[in-house]
Write an enzyme that holds these catalytic residues in place. Structure first.
Site, PDB file in Angstrom:
ATOM      1  CD  GLN A  78      -3.494   0.560   0.504  1.00 17.82           C
ATOM      2  OE1 GLN A  78      -3.172  -0.483   0.704  1.00 17.82           O
ATOM      3  NE2 GLN A  78      -3.850   1.733   0.107  1.00 17.82           N
ATOM      4  CG  PHE A  79       1.680   3.544  -3.855  1.00 19.00           C
ATOM      5  CD1 PHE A  79       2.254   4.682  -4.052  1.00 19.00           C
ATOM      6  CD2 PHE A  79       1.161   2.634  -4.519  1.00 19.00           C
ATOM      7  CE1 PHE A  79       1.561   4.965  -5.012  1.00 19.00           C
ATOM      8  CE2 PHE A  79       0.576   2.831  -5.539  1.00 19.00           C
ATOM      9  CZ  PHE A  79       0.156   5.089  -5.285  1.00 19.00           C
ATOM     10  CB  THR A  80      -1.869   5.059  -1.067  1.00 22.95           C
ATOM     11  OG1 THR A  80      -2.363   4.721  -0.604  1.00 22.95           O
ATOM     12  CG2 THR A  80      -2.220   4.983  -2.372  1.00 22.95           C
TER      13      THR A  80
END
Length: 147
Positions: A78-80
């Site tokens: 989940q890079f966000t």
């Protein structure tokens, strides 16, 4: 490294309408990687996740870990989690690790977890649909830089 840890009674990941991972009782992890993360951060976060006492004991107190209850973990990249929202309304993701680095560290982190507990994963870099039943709800934010 940042992790959103959620206690779940079930969770699953689908890609293009096909379920690729599913667990019952355990933890759903949304995992973001920082460009400054190293092996020490991975090991620290794995220990925290594996030993976090968020499951109820016989007296109803959150006193048991996912290992104690024989649960499983579903880990999703989940890079966000590294979104910068200070300017305007469109998030910037420049604080997240580059994909090649993040993918390797995410895999290494999952390898550490899988040595101690059954682990399912999403697919790094894919457009995933994650569904869950948050048990409690219990949601905890972990950051390897805040020790």
């Amino acid at each position: 490294m940042r992790i959103v840890l959620q206690r779940v009674s079930q969770a699953q990941v689908s890609i293009d309408g096909e379920m690729v991972a599913s667990i019952g009782s355990g933890l759903l992890l949304l995992v973001g990687v920082d460009p400054e993360d190293h092996q020490e951060d991975l090991e620290y976060m794995a220990r925290k996740v594996l030993n976090m006492r968020v499951f109820s004991d016989d007296e109803g107190k959150m006193n048991l870990s996912v290992k104690d209850i024989g649960g499983k973990i579903l880990s999703v990249s989940q890079f966000t989690l590294f979104a910068n929202t200070k300017k305007g309304n469109r998030p910037a993701f420049t604080e997240a690790a580059p994909p090649k680095m993040a993918g390797k560290l995410y895999q290494d982190f999952n390898q550490i977890l899988s040595q101690e507990i059954p682990l399912e994963t999403g697919e790094f870099g894919s457009d995933m649909k994650v569904s869950l039943i948050n048990d409690g709800p219990v949601t905890i934010l972990l950051d390897s830089k805040n020790r």
